[in-house]
Design a protein around this motif. Structure first.
Motif, PDB file in Angstrom:
ATOM      1  N   SER A 636       0.765  -1.258  -0.127  1.00 12.64           N
ATOM      2  CA  SER A 636      -0.046  -0.062  -0.072  1.00 12.64           C
ATOM      3  C   SER A 636       0.876   1.245  -0.017  1.00 12.64           C
ATOM      4  N   TRP A 637       0.583   2.280  -0.830  1.00  7.66           N
ATOM      5  CA  TRP A 637       0.649   3.558  -0.556  1.00  7.66           C
ATOM      6  C   TRP A 637      -0.114   4.337   0.060  1.00  7.66           C
ATOM      7  N   VAL A 638       0.649   5.009   1.264  1.00  7.19           N
ATOM      8  CA  VAL A 638      -0.264   5.822   2.042  1.00  7.19           C
ATOM      9  C   VAL A 638       0.162   7.505   2.029  1.00  7.19           C
ATOM     10  N   PRO A 639      -0.537   8.501   1.662  1.00  6.70           N
ATOM     11  CA  PRO A 639      -0.102   9.639   1.947  1.00  6.70           C
ATOM     12  C   PRO A 639      -0.394  10.371   3.174  1.00  6.70           C
ATOM     13  N   THR A 640       0.505  11.019   3.824  1.00  5.94           N
ATOM     14  CA  THR A 640       0.052  11.744   4.776  1.00  5.94           C
ATOM     15  C   THR A 640       0.432  13.245   4.770  1.00  5.94           C
ATOM     16  N   PHE A 641      -0.494  13.892   5.255  1.00  2.64           N
ATOM     17  CA  PHE A 641      -0.462  15.405   5.297  1.00  2.64           C
ATOM     18  C   PHE A 641      -0.365  16.154   6.430  1.00  2.64           C
ATOM     19  N   ASP A 642       0.899  16.446   6.853  1.00  3.18           N
ATOM     20  CA  ASP A 642       1.248  17.102   8.247  1.00  3.18           C
ATOM     21  C   ASP A 642       1.926  18.229   8.251  1.00  3.18           C
ATOM     22  N   ASP A 643       1.274  19.185   7.976  1.00  2.16           N
ATOM     23  CA  ASP A 643       1.933  20.209   7.550  1.00  2.16           C
ATOM     24  C   ASP A 643       3.055  20.641   8.789  1.00  2.16           C
ATOM     25  N   PRO A 644       4.175  21.184   8.346  1.00  5.64           N
ATOM     26  CA  PRO A 644       4.869  21.359   7.041  1.00  5.64           C
ATOM     27  C   PRO A 644       5.058  20.176   6.328  1.00  5.64           C
ATOM     28  N   ASP A 645       5.116  19.111   6.744  1.00  6.80           N
ATOM     29  CA  ASP A 645       5.551  17.835   6.219  1.00  6.80           C
ATOM     30  C   ASP A 645       4.561  17.017   5.411  1.00  6.80           C
ATOM     31  N   TYR A 646       4.796  16.770   4.108  1.00  6.10           N
ATOM     32  CA  TYR A 646       4.046  16.109   3.208  1.00  6.10           C
ATOM     33  C   TYR A 646       4.698  14.667   2.660  1.00  6.10           C
ATOM     34  N   SER A 647       4.074  13.660   2.958  1.00  3.52           N
ATOM     35  CA  SER A 647       4.945  12.393   2.438  1.00  3.52           C
ATOM     36  C   SER A 647       3.943  11.203   1.909  1.00  3.52           C
ATOM     37  N   LEU A 648       4.594  10.484   1.202  1.00  4.05           N
ATOM     38  CA  LEU A 648       4.122   9.184   0.626  1.00  4.05           C
ATOM     39  C   LEU A 648       5.023   8.068   1.036  1.00  4.05           C
ATOM     40  N   THR A 649       4.262   7.046   1.647  1.00  2.17           N
ATOM     41  CA  THR A 649       5.016   5.970   2.260  1.00  2.17           C
ATOM     42  C   THR A 649       4.435   4.743   1.681  1.00  2.17           C
ATOM     43  N   LEU A 650       5.311   3.490   1.178  1.00  2.00           N
ATOM     44  CA  LEU A 650       5.071   2.281   0.917  1.00  2.00           C
ATOM     45  C   LEU A 650       5.256   1.420   1.966  1.00  2.00           C
ATOM     46  N   TYR A 651       4.140   0.825   2.343  1.00  2.00           N
ATOM     47  CA  TYR A 651       4.184  -0.005   3.240  1.00  2.00           C
ATOM     48  C   TYR A 651       4.140  -1.434   3.039  1.00  2.00           C
ATOM     49  N   GLY A 652       4.591  -2.229   3.843  1.00  2.00           N
ATOM     50  CA  GLY A 652       4.748  -3.926   3.561  1.00  2.00           C
ATOM     51  C   GLY A 652       4.641  -4.603   4.942  1.00  2.00           C
ATOM     52  N   ASN A 653       4.011  -5.740   4.914  1.00  2.00           N
ATOM     53  CA  ASN A 653       3.726  -6.534   5.946  1.00  2.00           C
ATOM     54  C   ASN A 653       3.758  -8.066   5.378  1.00  2.00           C
ATOM     55  N   ASN A 654       4.540  -8.972   6.163  1.00  2.00           N
ATOM     56  CA  ASN A 654       4.267 -10.510   5.874  1.00  2.00           C
ATOM     57  C   ASN A 654       3.028 -11.095   6.233  1.00  2.00           C
ATOM     58  N   ILE A 655       2.606 -11.945   5.897  1.00  2.00           N
ATOM     59  CA  ILE A 655       1.221 -12.650   6.339  1.00  2.00           C
ATOM     60  C   ILE A 655       1.193 -12.967   7.619  1.00  2.00           C
ATOM     61  N   LEU A 656       2.322 -13.495   8.183  1.00  2.00           N
ATOM     62  CA  LEU A 656       2.306 -13.998   9.464  1.00  2.00           C
ATOM     63  C   LEU A 656       2.472 -12.742  10.704  1.00  2.00           C
ATOM     64  N   ASN A 657       2.711 -11.594  10.002  1.00  2.00           N
ATOM     65  CA  ASN A 657       2.682 -10.327  10.613  1.00  2.00           C
ATOM     66  C   ASN A 657       3.859 -10.064  11.706  1.00  2.00           C
ATOM     67  N   THR A 658       5.105 -10.678  11.153  1.00  2.00           N
ATOM     68  CA  THR A 658       6.281 -10.612  11.957  1.00  2.00           C
ATOM     69  C   THR A 658       7.275  -9.654  11.331  1.00  2.00           C
ATOM     70  N   THR A 659       7.094  -9.085  10.138  1.00  2.00           N
ATOM     71  CA  THR A 659       7.763  -8.139   9.541  1.00  2.00           C
ATOM     72  C   THR A 659       7.132  -6.887   9.240  1.00  2.00           C
ATOM     73  N   SER A 660       7.661  -5.512   9.280  1.00  2.00           N
ATOM     74  CA  SER A 660       6.947  -4.369   8.736  1.00  2.00           C
ATOM     75  C   SER A 660       7.967  -3.651   8.159  1.00  2.00           C
ATOM     76  N   THR A 661       7.754  -3.151   6.758  1.00  2.00           N
ATOM     77  CA  THR A 661       8.547  -2.303   6.157  1.00  2.00           C
ATOM     78  C   THR A 661       7.758  -0.949   5.697  1.00  2.00           C
ATOM     79  N   ALA A 662       8.745  -0.023   5.776  1.00  2.00           N
ATOM     80  CA  ALA A 662       8.070   1.323   5.299  1.00  2.00           C
ATOM     81  C   ALA A 662       9.158   2.000   4.541  1.00  2.00           C
ATOM     82  N   ILE A 663       8.783   2.202   3.254  1.00  2.00           N
ATOM     83  CA  ILE A 663       9.768   3.164   2.192  1.00  2.00           C
ATOM     84  C   ILE A 663       9.042   4.367   1.854  1.00  2.00           C
ATOM     85  N   GLY A 664       9.491   5.602   1.912  1.00  2.00           N
ATOM     86  CA  GLY A 664       9.017   6.723   1.899  1.00  2.00           C
ATOM     87  C   GLY A 664       9.676   8.181   1.323  1.00  2.00           C
ATOM     88  N   TYR A 665       8.780   8.867   0.966  1.00  2.00           N
ATOM     89  CA  TYR A 665       9.434  10.234   0.612  1.00  2.00           C
ATOM     90  C   TYR A 665       8.581  11.179   1.491  1.00  2.00           C
TER      91      TYR A 665
END
Length: 956
Positions: A636-665
């Motif tokens: 999933s791509w998730v935009p967040t608008f938190d003035d003055p910060d505007y970001s777009l983050t790519l999230y990932g989780n494995n199926i057993l929910n033991t890993t979480s990944t976030a890659i963003g700008y």
């Protein structure tokens, strides 16, 4: 996903108009956070648990080793459902992962996007009255796979576009706005009913809420039914959804809802697309459709309630002004009763009630997976939930005993998985139903003093036992049991020989907790349109109907000396206690071969009927499933608008929910800087392990006499967190300890920093302890929150900061009032070589002062003002207005002038607890602060702020 939710909780300091577009996205993603919060147990299973899989073109079923039978059955049912039950929802195809969880005693299941998966909590519910008695893994497959098909087929039109723009969470956000939650659950309950011999649509208790409102002549608006109430009892969206789903199918055909939801997720009609689609097909908007549904069902319920055969009964105590529940009841002597009472203002407690209605609190139980209890000879037995400190999927159900004679409560067992204990008249032995992670069930006979297992009663058929009860002589046990088909019966089992005798034939009529009184067994059953009390006489082995009431009875007890029966019956104000004469001569024999249900409990839903006996048995290969399968699994791509910060983050989780990944700008509007970063979190071992990197370019600052300087920053970080769950009894407790290492390097553009790099550790400790609270309570009546953070450099650059905060929650003058006392302290070095992030919460109304160290003391008095239960145009619904009077006192020490300066303020806050779009809980408020001392920046002494509970949205 949790990171996206947390990103919403930060400061914004600009006008509301400027952020209307931001709030649209915020509400959408906040909605997803709400939907997923209860479903996510990150890193909740111990690494010793070995996983297996059945992998086909339709589904991957993932399960712990030893549950191959359950995994194969789920896979077979899913394949059949995928091939034969799509006409009423759509034909789009997508493979899904289903995880079977066997470590928890919670009975539940869910489907979510982000990532697309389902989880089944395999332990069956201890009571069958509300969820039914079907084989639990089969019922979950019928219900939850319908949600899978919904998510597959709702990816159309605008919803499909959002799935490209935002990934799976983008699709989830828009489809949950387009299609109300009552349809998702009502349609799934419809299918579990249509495709099985039972399902909730055939259980009388499932309709108690709406039937109770009808009997009390309460006709709530659609908006109130959708949003609920802090003041009145309102049925949930499962019940509403089933009634509206069946009404639509009955009057407009099997494919009616498929066509309506297709219009909705495609947004054919930008505003209220589902309502517009219903209007085009029926002439009703959503409000009119709801009213038509209620009129049809209420007519049938009214006819049943007005029958002349209704058993006359009188309330045992005076009616309450707030919703109050008396759920179970036992005779404690002539004219005395012990019951479990709770209300919208008070947490559950065991009370002694006499014939005059006087109530005496005996003790209060803690949190449990089942609120059933038993009473015998001055002893109350119940079970409470306990949790593994680290592995949140792993929990237990222990036995507690309260002795009226001594007034003491003791814990009988530890780290057990028990339900429904009963104790002998002499207090020496306990019989209890047990369950194991391998889905084995049965009865344990325990020593009442030590909790040691004295005997395991044989259970060759692996029946699921509910509510075992000793006979009067203590030589045998009577229980309600469920067989492999999901049918229920009453069984008597000898303790000495282990031999079992069927007292009633197996059927799909559910049976509640039995009560043994002499040679008669009283129990709740569902043979008629509502649950009533029935009697089984051991002498002649016959079943008699004891009560015939307009709404369902949960439980009853007999006072043999006064020939009286007291029972708990559902009403619009909750479960109430009624008493009636115990007249055996008036009992009517029950013919169990005759199905006496009315038509509305035998719905014709135009599906293929009971599929469970005809699902093929295919032998699928079982293989290992490594815990780290697809560790990144970006979804999933998730935009967040938190003035003055505007970001777009790519999230990932494995199926057993033991890993979480976030890659963003992230783009910072103030500086014009940009940052890219990546973070990885692993929760499969005892500590959470985290590692990541952030690179920021075009950072800038305006320096006097020099101009604007530019530089880049690189931040490598990694560390650990140990999250511990310490909840027990009436308190939810958690403790988290963590440390993260940062290597921060700056790269100046055309100038030189004094310090171009710093290495530091960020250490935190968070402890939270909160007593459970009633629905109307604003805050817990007793709780503590402690946050400690110490950040310090570990190289030659001197820099450190300590921050501590402590909140204490206390009861106010009235049940729903709360006192919250706050203390905070922060100190940082005075070298000013490097400044860490400032988390201090300053005295309200003030800007940040200059200091070397600062402390703040705060006092808050929170109180409810009104419960309007009023909404406008399906857009916003106001549930509660509440206020807070506060006083803040702060002292800041100026290390340059060697003086301390006071910053004190007082004022009030007005909060509005609402729901947006009938779905999203949203609280906002206004604050008036009167400054008792000058502000370091502004001259004004009076300030108004528009606030959110966890953040300031804007001020003026």
């Amino acid at each position: 996903m949790k990171l996206a939710c947390n990103a919403l909780h930060s400061n914004i300091s600009t006008l509301a108009y400027k952020h209307i577009r931001t709030l649209i996205f915020t509400f959408a993603y906040l909605h997803i956070c709400i939907l997923s919060a209860s479903a996510q147990n990150f890193g909740g299973n111990p690494p010793s648990l070995k996983w297996r899989q059945i992998n086909t073109d339709t589904v991957r079923v993932i399960f712990p080793a030893g549950l191959e039978t359950q995994g194969e059955r789920v896979a077979n049912i899913v394949h059949y459902l995928n091939q034969h039950t799509r006409n009423s929802i759509g034909n789009r195809q997508q493979k899904v992962n289903i995880v079977l969880q066997n470590q928890t005693l919670e009975s539940n299941g869910y489907v979510q996007l982000g990532p697309f998966r389902s989880e089944f909590y395999l332990n069956p519910p201890p009571s069958s009255l509300e969820l039914g008695s079907l084989q639990w893994d089969e019922q979950l497959a019928l219900h939850e796979y319908r949600h899978v098909l919904q998510n597959m087929n709702f990816r159309q039109g605008i919803s499909k576009a959002f799935s490209y723009l935002g990934g799976e969470l983008g699709q989830a956000a828009i489809t949950n706005i387009a299609v109300p939650n009552w349809f998702w659950e009502g349609d799934a309950v419809t299918m579990e009913t249509a495709l099985s011999p039972q399902g909730r649509g055939r259980l009388p208790a499932f309709f108690d809420g709406f039937r109770g409102l009808m009997l009390d002549n309460k006709h709530y608006s659609y908006m109130k039914i959708r949003n609920g109430s802090y003041r009145d009892y309102v049925p949930n969206h499962y019940e509403l959804g089933y009634l509206m789903s069946v009404y639509g199918r009955t009057h407009y055909g099997q494919t009616f809802w498929r066509d309506v939801t297709t219009d909705a997720v495609r947004f054919r009609g930008v505003f209220y697309p589902l309502s517009q689609s219903i209007r085009r097909r029926t002439g009703y908007n959503i409000t009119g459709f709801y009213k038509a549904t209620m009129q049809e069902y209420e007519h049938e319920w009214q006819q049943y309630a007005n029958r002349p055969a209704i058993t006359p009964a009188k309330p045992l105590n005076a009616p309450a002004n707030i919703v109050t529940n008396y759920r179970y009841v036992y005779s404690a002597g002539p004219g005395q009763w012990v019951t479990l009472k709770s209300s919208y203002q008070r947490i559950p407690g065991f009370y002694l009630i006499d014939s005059t209605g006087h109530e005496q609190l005996l003790t209060r139980p803690g949190n449990s997976f089942d609120d059933f209890f038993t009473y015998n000879n001055g002893r109350i037995l119940w079970t409470e939930a306990r949790y593994d400190a680290r592995w949140v999927w792993k929990d237990y159900s222990i036995i507690k005993l309260y002795d009226r004679a001594s007034g003491h409560t003791v814990t009988i067992t530890h780290r057990t998985k028990y339900f429904s204990p009963d104790i002998t008249n002499d207090g020496q032995s306990i019989i209890v139903a047990f369950t194991t992670p391998k889905q084995q069930y049965g009865l344990h006979l325990l020593d009442a003093h030590t909790g040691a297992v004295k005997q395991v009663l044989p259970n060759p058929e692996n029946w699921y036992y509910s509510f075992p009860r000793f006979t009067a002589d203590g030589q045998s046990v009577i229980s309600s049991v469920r067989n492999r088909l999901g049918q229920m019966a009453l069984v008597q089992q000898s303790i000495s020989s282990g031999e079992s005798i069927l007292l009633t034939p197996f059927s799909f009529n559910v049976i509640g907790a039995p009560v043994v009184a002499g040679d008669t067994l009283y129990f709740t059953g569902s043979w008629k349109d509502v649950n009533n009390i029935y009697a089984y006489t051991l002498a002649d082995k016959k079943i008699y109907q004891v009560t015939d009431r307009p709404n369902s009875i949960l439980h009853g007890a007999v006072d043999a000396q006064q020939q009286q029966i007291v029972f708990s019956e559902f009403t619009a104000g909750g479960y109430k206690l009624y008493s009636a004469p115990l007249q055996a001569s008036q009992w009517r024999p029950l013919d169990t071969a005759v199905d006496a249900h009315s038509a509305w409990l035998k719905p014709r839903l135009e599906e293929s009927g009971n599929i469970l006996p005809i699902v093929p048995h295919n032998d699928y290969p079982v293989k290992k499933y490594p815990q780290l399968t697809r560790p990144f699994n970006l979804h999933s791509w998730v935009p967040t608008f938190d003035d003055p910060d505007y970001s777009l983050t790519l999230y990932g989780n494995n199926i057993l929910n033991t890993t979480s990944t976030a890659i963003g700008y992230t783009y910072n509007r103030n500086e014009g800087s940009s940052a890219v970063g990546a973070n990885f979190l692993f929760g499969g071992w005892f500590p959470y392990l985290q590692a990541g990197v952030d690179y920021t370019f075009n950072r800038s600052a305006l320096v006097k006499d020099i101009g604007r300087l530019y530089w880049k920053e690189l931040d490598w970080h990694g560390g650990f967190t140990i999250p511990l769950l310490l909840s027990s009894g009436k308190y939810g407790r958690s403790l988290s300890v963590g440390s993260n290492y940062h290597y921060l390097r700056s790269y100046p553009d055309g100038f030189k920093f004094r310090d171009e790099g710093i290495q530091y550790l960020n250490n935190t400790l968070v402890f939270n302890n909160q007593r459970i609270k009633a629905p109307q309570n604003i805050y817990s009546h007793f709780g503590q929150y402690l946050y400690l953070q110490y950040t310090h450099s570990i190289d030659e650059v001197p820099a450190e900061q300590f921050y501590g905060r402590f909140d204490l929650y206390l009861p106010g003058l009235f049940p729903n009032h709360s006192i919250v006392l706050q203390a905070a302290y922060q100190q940082h070095d005075t070298m000013q070589r490097y400044s860490f992030t400032d988390n201090f919460v300053y005295a309200r109304g003030y800007n940040e002062p200059f200091y070397g160290h600062i402390y703040k003391l705060g006092a808050n008095y929170h109180f409810p003002i009104a419960y309007p239960d009023w909404g406008f145009a399906q857009l916003i619904y106001l549930m509660r207005l509440r206020g807070n009077a506060f006083y803040d006192y702060s002292q800041a020490y100026n290390f340059r002038t060697k003086t301390s300066r006071r910053f004190a303020s007082t004022g009030g806050e007005l909060f509005f607890d609402t729901k947006i779009g009938n779905t999203i809980p949203f609280s906002f408020g206004v604050r008036f602060s009167h400054l008792l001392d000058p502000d370091p920046v502004e001259a004004t002494r009076n300030r108004f702020d528009f606030i959110l509970p966890l953040q300031q949205l804007f001020s003026y």
